[in-house]
Design a protein around this motif. Structure first.
Motif, short mmCIF file in Angstrom:
data_model
loop_
_atom_site.label_atom_id
_atom_site.label_comp_id
_atom_site.label_asym_id
_atom_site.label_seq_id
_atom_site.Cartn_x
_atom_site.Cartn_y
_atom_site.Cartn_z
N MET A 367 117.25 44.55 11.69
CA MET A 367 116.05 45.14 11.06
C MET A 367 115.06 45.84 12.25
O MET A 367 114.22 46.80 11.51
CB MET A 367 115.58 44.30 10.11
CG MET A 367 116.26 43.97 8.83
SD MET A 367 115.03 43.39 7.48
CE MET A 367 114.23 42.02 8.14
N LYS A 368 114.88 45.02 12.92
CA LYS A 368 113.66 45.42 13.83
C LYS A 368 114.10 46.64 14.45
O LYS A 368 113.25 47.45 14.70
CB LYS A 368 113.75 44.36 15.12
CG LYS A 368 112.19 43.61 15.27
CD LYS A 368 112.34 42.79 16.08
CE LYS A 368 110.62 42.75 16.58
NZ LYS A 368 110.51 41.77 17.85
N GLU A 369 115.61 46.96 14.75
CA GLU A 369 115.73 48.11 15.36
C GLU A 369 115.67 49.26 14.48
O GLU A 369 115.37 50.38 14.73
CB GLU A 369 117.47 48.07 16.15
CG GLU A 369 117.71 49.42 16.67
CD GLU A 369 119.27 49.36 16.89
OE1 GLU A 369 119.73 48.42 16.17
OE2 GLU A 369 119.61 50.16 17.67
N MET A 370 116.28 49.20 13.25
CA MET A 370 116.32 50.10 12.23
C MET A 370 115.14 50.51 11.54
O MET A 370 115.13 51.29 10.77
CB MET A 370 117.67 49.74 11.32
CG MET A 370 118.91 49.58 12.14
SD MET A 370 119.22 51.16 12.98
CE MET A 370 119.75 52.30 11.93
N ARG A 371 114.31 49.61 11.35
CA ARG A 371 113.37 49.79 10.26
C ARG A 371 112.71 51.12 10.57
O ARG A 371 112.28 51.71 9.54
CB ARG A 371 112.27 48.57 10.66
CG ARG A 371 110.75 48.83 9.82
CD ARG A 371 109.98 47.63 9.85
NE ARG A 371 110.60 46.42 9.32
CZ ARG A 371 110.74 46.07 7.98
NH1 ARG A 371 109.85 47.11 7.29
NH2 ARG A 371 111.26 45.05 7.61
N ALA A 372 112.16 51.38 11.71
CA ALA A 372 111.38 52.67 11.86
C ALA A 372 112.12 53.75 11.55
O ALA A 372 111.71 54.86 11.00
CB ALA A 372 111.22 52.80 13.53
N LYS A 373 113.62 53.86 11.62
CA LYS A 373 114.51 54.83 11.09
C LYS A 373 114.27 55.04 9.76
O LYS A 373 114.22 56.42 9.21
CB LYS A 373 115.71 54.50 11.69
CG LYS A 373 116.35 55.73 12.26
CD LYS A 373 117.99 55.17 12.52
CE LYS A 373 118.90 56.07 13.57
NZ LYS A 373 119.97 55.40 13.98
N VAL A 374 114.47 53.88 9.09
CA VAL A 374 114.53 53.93 7.43
C VAL A 374 113.23 54.32 7.29
O VAL A 374 112.96 55.29 6.19
CB VAL A 374 114.94 52.34 7.02
CG1 VAL A 374 114.57 52.52 5.43
CG2 VAL A 374 116.30 52.29 7.35
N VAL A 375 112.12 53.97 7.67
CA VAL A 375 110.70 54.22 7.33
C VAL A 375 110.65 55.73 7.48
O VAL A 375 110.12 56.49 6.58
CB VAL A 375 109.65 53.73 8.26
CG1 VAL A 375 108.36 54.34 7.93
CG2 VAL A 375 109.45 51.98 7.97
N ALA A 376 110.98 56.37 8.57
CA ALA A 376 110.90 57.82 8.87
C ALA A 376 111.91 58.61 7.82
O ALA A 376 111.62 59.49 7.31
CB ALA A 376 111.45 58.05 10.17
N GLU A 377 113.14 57.95 7.55
CA GLU A 377 114.05 58.50 6.73
C GLU A 377 113.56 58.63 5.26
O GLU A 377 113.49 59.76 4.61
CB GLU A 377 115.43 58.28 6.97
CG GLU A 377 116.01 58.45 8.22
CD GLU A 377 117.47 57.68 8.21
OE1 GLU A 377 117.75 56.94 7.19
OE2 GLU A 377 117.95 57.58 9.30
N CYS A 378 113.09 57.66 4.71
CA CYS A 378 112.70 57.44 3.49
C CYS A 378 111.26 57.72 3.16
O CYS A 378 110.94 57.20 2.01
CB CYS A 378 113.31 56.00 2.98
SG CYS A 378 115.14 56.01 3.15
N THR A 379 110.66 57.83 3.98
CA THR A 379 109.12 57.97 4.01
C THR A 379 108.58 56.66 3.16
O THR A 379 107.85 56.81 2.30
CB THR A 379 108.59 59.12 2.98
OG1 THR A 379 109.65 60.22 3.44
CG2 THR A 379 107.50 59.69 3.49
N LEU A 380 109.02 55.62 3.53
CA LEU A 380 108.66 54.22 3.04
C LEU A 380 107.81 53.73 3.87
O LEU A 380 108.05 53.52 5.06
CB LEU A 380 109.69 53.82 2.37
CG LEU A 380 110.38 54.07 1.17
CD1 LEU A 380 111.69 53.05 0.96
CD2 LEU A 380 109.52 53.85 -0.07
N LYS A 381 106.80 52.72 3.37
CA LYS A 381 106.33 51.83 4.32
C LYS A 381 106.39 50.45 3.63
O LYS A 381 106.33 49.44 4.51
CB LYS A 381 104.94 52.14 4.19
CG LYS A 381 104.48 53.37 5.11
CD LYS A 381 103.12 53.60 5.27
CE LYS A 381 102.95 54.99 6.01
NZ LYS A 381 101.56 55.31 6.09
N GLU A 382 106.77 50.36 2.61
CA GLU A 382 106.57 48.89 2.20
C GLU A 382 107.94 48.29 2.54
O GLU A 382 109.19 48.66 2.29
CB GLU A 382 106.63 49.09 0.45
CG GLU A 382 106.16 47.76 -0.33
CD GLU A 382 106.00 47.79 -1.78
OE1 GLU A 382 105.72 46.93 -2.44
OE2 GLU A 382 106.18 49.00 -2.09
#
Length: 503
Positions: A367-382
């Motif tokens: 999660m720590k590694e991929m969170r930023a990626k997901v945040v960027a991809e999905c424009t999500l912050k929650e």
DNA sequence: CAGCCTTTGAAGCAA
DNA sequence: TTGCTTCAAAGGCTG
């Protein structure tokens, strides 16, 4: 959860998660689908944001509509392929074009072969190794330290999964290729959040732009990190948070990454956390006198910069007011002060006991590694939504990919054990009970969660949980009684009356 | 502002 | 041994 050893009793997951890999080997799939994967990601962003609406809508859908036909190419399969393809591309991200246009990855050309002809690590590789594995001593490893890693207590998937194993004689790129350096993903972490072991932080390359450091930083400041670095003993690795006497006694937890042949330490990159040698002696004795031995931060928790070990959270100690002493006579004041001193001493000892956090497990590292990626991809912050996505992606990982994180987690635990020998997870339980008590999570009914979500692995699609009481029948309907291994856990263990019950 | 949400995995603990 | 609970991270949301 995918089983890494195919049910060998390892601690890597439950057998019921084997389904995640039932379509393994479907790598040779349509490239066009992969190309559209990114579009799909964008398309489903909004659905994630409007999760509740989606849930309402899909809940009205018939079960048959939602149910992907088993053994056929389903949306899950397609998405899975897209994910795998994306993962593949990202795995090679250090050497290939960035998988996402917005995330150019730093190219480290010599990482594919990080060793010089003489067998030593190239400076760039050492820099990278130390950057990603701040505690890693790329020069002081030994065969002994690697051997020490074969910890029978912590079963490793590495001995099962072929391409990923502990034994990397003279090879470190296997562990390198999994991480990318992004200069766009906004995940620049505050230094004190950097775990000494975690390689999972996507550094901004602005932070280690090559070039001459400012004059005021030269000598004492790490040119890569900008963090002041202590004077180093030339013979001892700066990455071990060991007391001088312990140096050399504790095997390197990352010995598996350490090349066989020594080479002069590349001094260009320093881990922000110092060793015992870099902690000033008075501070060390102060700490030793204040805390039980095992609680004394192993030297790395306090840095010259004042940056604590990320696993240690020192609670704020409120300054006690002395206003109440006004008006008392001197003896009373003395007595009160004495009592107060003793009390506050006890209190301080309690409060100042640093909160040593649990080591991160494999999923947390992921999660720590991929969170930023997901945040960027999905424009999500929650985070709740992000974690759902990450949970799905976790299941979509191949065994080898997961094995990396299990191995990382195992090393985290190992290092944690070495850093805090007397620490137990129970300590944090107690800490919570003493102070504010977290409210208990509301109990989840079987089937209330997303047990079935794995059949809808769209990374950005938040799927409606199956909440009806007939949830157990879903798996039965999906896979039939003869494919019990594909059933989700609740279904498997929930008796289905009409069939006489399930195991 | 503390706690919830949400995920998986490790560990503790009671039965 | 089994099953439940807590805690790790993260940040927006909620009462």
């Amino acid at each position: 959860m995918p089983q890494l050893n195919g049910g060998g009793g390892d601690d890597l997951g439950a057998n019921d998660e084997m389904i995640s890999f039932k379509d393994e080997g479907e790598q040779e799939e349509k490239i066009s689908e992969n190309l559209s994967a990114e579009r799909d990601l964008a398309d489903v962003k909004s659905s994630l944001v409007n999760e509740s609406e989606t849930n309402q809508n899909s809940s009205s859908d018939s079960e048959a509509e939602r149910r992907p036909p088993p053994r056929s190419e389903t949306f899950r399969d397609k998405t899975r392929e897209s994910l795998e393809e994306a993962a593949k591309r990202q795995d090679g991200g250090l050497f290939k074009s960035p998988p996402y246009p917005g995330y150019p990855f730093i190219m480290i050309p010599d990482l594919t072969s990080p060793y010089l002809p003489n067998g030593s690590l190239s400076p760039t590789a050492r820099t990278y190794l130390q950057m990603k594995w701040p505690l890693l001593d790329v020069n002081h490893g030994s065969l002994q330290s690697r051997q020490a890693l074969k910890d029978a207590r912590s079963p490793s998937p590495a001995h099962i999964v072929g391409p990923f194993c502990l034994e990397f004689p003279g090879q470190s790129d296997l562990s390198l290729h999994q991480f990318q350096l992004s200069n766009k993903v906004p995940v620049v972490q505050h230094p004190h959040h950097v775990h000494p072991l975690t390689p999972l932080i996507t550094y901004s390359n602005e932070h280690f732009t090559p070039g001459n450091p400012p004059p005021h930083l030269q000598g004492d400041v790490d040119p890569k990190t900008g963090i002041p670095r202590p004077p180093q003993h030339p013979d001892i690795s700066p990455y071990y948070p060991l007391s001088p006497g312990a140096v050399g006694q504790i095997p390197h937890p990352l010995g598996w990454l350490v090349p066989q042949q020594g080479q002069p330490v590349y001094q260009g990159f320093r881990h922000p956390y110092p060793t015992a040698l870099t902690v000033n002696a008075s501070m060390q004795s102060f700490l030793s006198s204040r805390f039980p031995h095992h609680m004394v931060p192993p030297h790395h928790s306090l840095h010259q910069t004042g940056i604590p070990h990320p696993a240690i959270v020192t609670p704020n100690v409120k300054q006690e007011s002395s206003h109440s002493d006004i008006g008392l006579n001197s003896s009373t004041i003395l007595y009160t002060l004495h009592r107060k001193h003793q009390d506050s001493k006890k209190e301080d000892e309690k409060k100042k006991q640093p909160h040593i956090k649990k080591p991160l497990n494999a999923f947390m590292l992921y999660m720590k590694e991929m969170r930023a990626k997901v945040v960027a991809e999905c424009t999500l912050k929650e985070s709740a939504a992000i974690n759902q996505i990450l949970g799905r992606r976790w299941h979509a990982l191949t065994r080898e990919e997961q094995a990396k994180y299990y191995e990382l987690a195992r090393k985290e635990r190992q290092l944690h054990m070495q850093l805090y020998p007397g620490w137990s997870a129970r300590d944090n339980y107690a800490a919570n009970q003493q102070g504010k008590k977290k409210k208990r999570k509301r109990d989840k009914q079987p089937g209330e969660g997303n047990e079935h979500r794995e059949y809808f692995p769209n990374p950005c699609l938040s799927l409606p949980p199956i909440t009806d009481a007939n949830a157990p029948k879903k798996c039965r309907a999906l896979f039939g009684l003869d494919q019990l291994s594909f059933w989700c856990k609740p279904c498997r263990y929930t008796p289905v009356v009409s069939t006489g019950g399930q195991p």
